[in-house]
Design a protein around this motif. Structure first.
Motif, PDB file in Angstrom:
ATOM      1  N   GLY A 125      45.173  50.806 -31.370  1.00  0.00           N
ATOM      2  CA  GLY A 125      44.174  51.684 -30.946  1.00  0.00           C
ATOM      3  C   GLY A 125      43.008  52.127 -31.942  1.00  0.00           C
ATOM      4  N   PHE A 126      43.163  51.808 -33.305  1.00  0.00           N
ATOM      5  CA  PHE A 126      42.316  52.162 -34.202  1.00  0.00           C
ATOM      6  C   PHE A 126      41.059  51.456 -34.070  1.00  0.00           C
ATOM      7  N   ASN A 127      40.154  51.904 -34.479  1.00  0.00           N
ATOM      8  CA  ASN A 127      38.505  51.201 -34.689  1.00  0.00           C
ATOM      9  C   ASN A 127      39.069  50.380 -35.986  1.00  0.00           C
ATOM     10  N   THR A 128      38.739  48.999 -35.976  1.00  0.00           N
ATOM     11  CA  THR A 128      39.260  48.210 -37.223  1.00  0.00           C
ATOM     12  C   THR A 128      37.984  47.424 -37.567  1.00  0.00           C
ATOM     13  N   PHE A 129      38.135  47.278 -39.032  1.00  0.00           N
ATOM     14  CA  PHE A 129      37.075  46.727 -39.831  1.00  0.00           C
ATOM     15  C   PHE A 129      37.599  46.014 -40.762  1.00  0.00           C
ATOM     16  N   VAL A 130      37.390  44.556 -40.912  1.00  0.00           N
ATOM     17  CA  VAL A 130      37.922  43.672 -42.159  1.00  0.00           C
ATOM     18  C   VAL A 130      36.350  43.632 -42.806  1.00  0.00           C
ATOM     19  N   VAL A 131      36.636  44.049 -44.387  1.00  0.00           N
ATOM     20  CA  VAL A 131      35.509  43.829 -45.270  1.00  0.00           C
ATOM     21  C   VAL A 131      35.643  42.284 -45.755  1.00  0.00           C
ATOM     22  N   LEU A 132      34.942  41.326 -45.179  1.00  0.00           N
ATOM     23  CA  LEU A 132      35.253  39.981 -45.447  1.00  0.00           C
ATOM     24  C   LEU A 132      35.006  39.515 -46.978  1.00  0.00           C
ATOM     25  N   ASP A 133      33.993  40.057 -47.655  1.00  0.00           N
ATOM     26  CA  ASP A 133      33.759  39.701 -49.013  1.00  0.00           C
ATOM     27  C   ASP A 133      34.845  40.352 -50.060  1.00  0.00           C
ATOM     28  N   ALA A 134      35.604  41.252 -49.478  1.00  0.00           N
ATOM     29  CA  ALA A 134      36.744  42.003 -50.125  1.00  0.00           C
ATOM     30  C   ALA A 134      38.084  41.473 -49.785  1.00  0.00           C
ATOM     31  N   CYS A 135      37.943  40.110 -49.198  1.00  0.00           N
ATOM     32  CA  CYS A 135      39.281  39.301 -49.244  1.00  0.00           C
ATOM     33  C   CYS A 135      39.091  38.096 -49.598  1.00  0.00           C
ATOM     34  N   ARG A 136      40.164  37.431 -49.600  1.00  0.00           N
ATOM     35  CA  ARG A 136      40.240  35.914 -49.837  1.00  0.00           C
ATOM     36  C   ARG A 136      41.536  35.416 -48.975  1.00  0.00           C
ATOM     37  N   ALA A 137      41.167  34.104 -48.670  1.00  0.00           N
ATOM     38  CA  ALA A 137      42.222  33.248 -47.734  1.00  0.00           C
ATOM     39  C   ALA A 137      42.919  32.187 -48.446  1.00  0.00           C
ATOM     40  N   ILE A 138      44.081  32.071 -47.939  1.00  0.00           N
ATOM     41  CA  ILE A 138      45.055  30.938 -48.415  1.00  0.00           C
ATOM     42  C   ILE A 138      44.336  29.580 -47.807  1.00  0.00           C
ATOM     43  N   ASP A 139      44.116  29.576 -46.476  1.00  0.00           N
ATOM     44  CA  ASP A 139      43.478  28.526 -45.570  1.00  0.00           C
ATOM     45  C   ASP A 139      44.328  27.386 -45.666  1.00  0.00           C
ATOM     46  N   LEU A 140      45.412  27.319 -44.883  1.00  0.00           N
ATOM     47  CA  LEU A 140      46.568  26.544 -44.635  1.00  0.00           C
ATOM     48  C   LEU A 140      46.434  25.703 -43.246  1.00  0.00           C
ATOM     49  N   ASP A 141      46.021  24.559 -43.066  1.00  0.00           N
ATOM     50  CA  ASP A 141      45.757  23.764 -41.931  1.00  0.00           C
ATOM     51  C   ASP A 141      45.004  24.589 -40.990  1.00  0.00           C
ATOM     52  N   GLY A 142      43.670  24.960 -41.312  1.00  0.00           N
ATOM     53  CA  GLY A 142      42.658  25.686 -40.554  1.00  0.00           C
ATOM     54  C   GLY A 142      43.032  27.256 -40.255  1.00  0.00           C
ATOM     55  N   SER A 143      44.057  27.765 -40.797  1.00  0.00           N
ATOM     56  CA  SER A 143      44.450  29.181 -40.554  1.00  0.00           C
ATOM     57  C   SER A 143      43.148  30.047 -40.724  1.00  0.00           C
ATOM     58  N   LEU A 144      41.985  29.627 -41.777  1.00  0.00           N
ATOM     59  CA  LEU A 144      41.297  30.697 -41.673  1.00  0.00           C
ATOM     60  C   LEU A 144      40.119  30.568 -40.625  1.00  0.00           C
ATOM     61  N   ALA A 145      39.861  29.560 -40.197  1.00  0.00           N
ATOM     62  CA  ALA A 145      38.924  29.545 -38.840  1.00  0.00           C
ATOM     63  C   ALA A 145      39.642  30.250 -37.709  1.00  0.00           C
ATOM     64  N   SER A 146      41.050  29.856 -37.714  1.00  0.00           N
ATOM     65  CA  SER A 146      41.645  30.517 -36.336  1.00  0.00           C
ATOM     66  C   SER A 146      41.883  32.003 -36.461  1.00  0.00           C
ATOM     67  N   ALA A 147      41.981  32.582 -38.006  1.00  0.00           N
ATOM     68  CA  ALA A 147      42.073  33.856 -38.200  1.00  0.00           C
ATOM     69  C   ALA A 147      40.809  34.570 -37.791  1.00  0.00           C
ATOM     70  N   MET A 148      39.821  34.014 -38.087  1.00  0.00           N
ATOM     71  CA  MET A 148      38.323  34.620 -37.831  1.00  0.00           C
ATOM     72  C   MET A 148      38.331  34.730 -36.443  1.00  0.00           C
ATOM     73  N   ASP A 149      38.602  33.492 -35.666  1.00  0.00           N
ATOM     74  CA  ASP A 149      38.547  33.634 -34.196  1.00  0.00           C
ATOM     75  C   ASP A 149      39.399  34.698 -33.377  1.00  0.00           C
ATOM     76  N   ARG A 150      40.771  34.778 -33.913  1.00  0.00           N
ATOM     77  CA  ARG A 150      41.262  35.735 -33.366  1.00  0.00           C
ATOM     78  C   ARG A 150      41.145  37.338 -33.551  1.00  0.00           C
ATOM     79  N   MET A 151      40.661  37.214 -34.786  1.00  0.00           N
ATOM     80  CA  MET A 151      40.074  38.935 -35.195  1.00  0.00           C
ATOM     81  C   MET A 151      38.798  39.167 -34.005  1.00  0.00           C
ATOM     82  N   LYS A 152      37.816  38.140 -34.246  1.00  0.00           N
ATOM     83  CA  LYS A 152      36.784  38.427 -33.229  1.00  0.00           C
ATOM     84  C   LYS A 152      37.155  38.860 -31.890  1.00  0.00           C
ATOM     85  N   GLY A 153      38.093  37.694 -31.254  1.00  0.00           N
ATOM     86  CA  GLY A 153      38.367  38.026 -29.910  1.00  0.00           C
ATOM     87  C   GLY A 153      39.073  39.165 -29.743  1.00  0.00           C
TER      88      GLY A 153
END
Ligand code: VGL
Ligand code: ZN
Length: 208
Positions: free
Chosen positions: A168-196
């Motif tokens: 129930g929290f309003n939630t924001f991810v500050v993208l340029d203050a994060c970095r990804a592992i990106d294993l088998d498309g995990s970054l694209a899928s993470a972006m979709d799941r968070m947006k959704g």
């Protein structure tokens, strides 16, 4: 932007093992440290998450003879990616990056401590039932909005953001203050799941 007293910053897993040179390096993970320090300067309420595994943790490939890091296996609670040994309790790899300057943070929440359950999220372990107590802490402190920064965007940051939103929290991810592992498309899928899920995906310039 003035930051309200009902807002907290959650700094996820900025630990030596996730930095180039560590056991499970996130590419360019070191580059976000100065930016996180600047962002944190504007927050009064800061929580730091720390991946904190016992030796022989179930998420380590070394605990499963014949398995390699990045294999995916089935555990009682679901699929588990296997990792190199990392963030073992009280080892240098589990310490925060030496330049992380969060001296005014009030809470360090350690996760992944249960030998049989992994926990990417700072809120709920991978069995999706065992809680870390973090949402109760935030609620008791009157927090309704959380901003997240840290490592890795496509694992611990994403799961923490999804769980914060579900709690129930309003939630924001500050993208340029994060970095990804990106294993088998995990970054694209993470972006979709968070947006959704209604997680706000922002840049540090929206905050600073
Ligand atoms: C993490 C893999 C294993 C993370 C933690 O902090 O994103 N990833 N343990
Ligand atoms: Zn871990």
């Amino acid at each position: 932007m003035p930051i309200s007293s009902r807002t907290a910053l959650l700094v996820i897993d900025v630990q030596n093992d996730f930095i180039p040179g560590g056991q499970l390096p996130v590419p360019k993970g070191d580059q976000i440290v100065p930016l996180i320090n600047r962002i944190a300067g504007g927050f009064k309420q800061i929580v730091i998450a720390q991946d904190w595994h016992p030796k022989g943790h179930v998420s380590f490939a070394s605990s499963h003879p014949g398995r390699q890091p990045f294999d995916v296996i089935k555990l009682p609670y679901g699929e588990q990616t296997l990792w190199p040994d990392h963030c073992v309790q009280a080892t240098p790899g589990a310490e925060f990056h030496p330049e992380l300057d969060l001296s005014h943070a009030q809470l360090i929440i350690r996760k992944g401590c249960n030998p049989d359950i992994d926990s990417y999220s700072a809120f709920l372990e991978a069995d999706r039932r065992t809680t870390t107590g973090l949402s109760g802490y935030l609620i008791e402190r009157g927090i309704d909005t959380v901003y997240m920064v840290g490592l890795a965007l496509d694992f611990c940051v994403m799961f923490s953001a999804l769980d914060a939103r579900a709690a129930g929290f309003n939630t924001f991810v500050v993208l340029d203050a994060c970095r990804a592992i990106d294993l088998d498309g995990s970054l694209a899928s993470a972006m979709d799941r968070m947006k959704g899920a209604g997680v706000g995906l922002i840049q540090s310039t929206d905050l600073l």
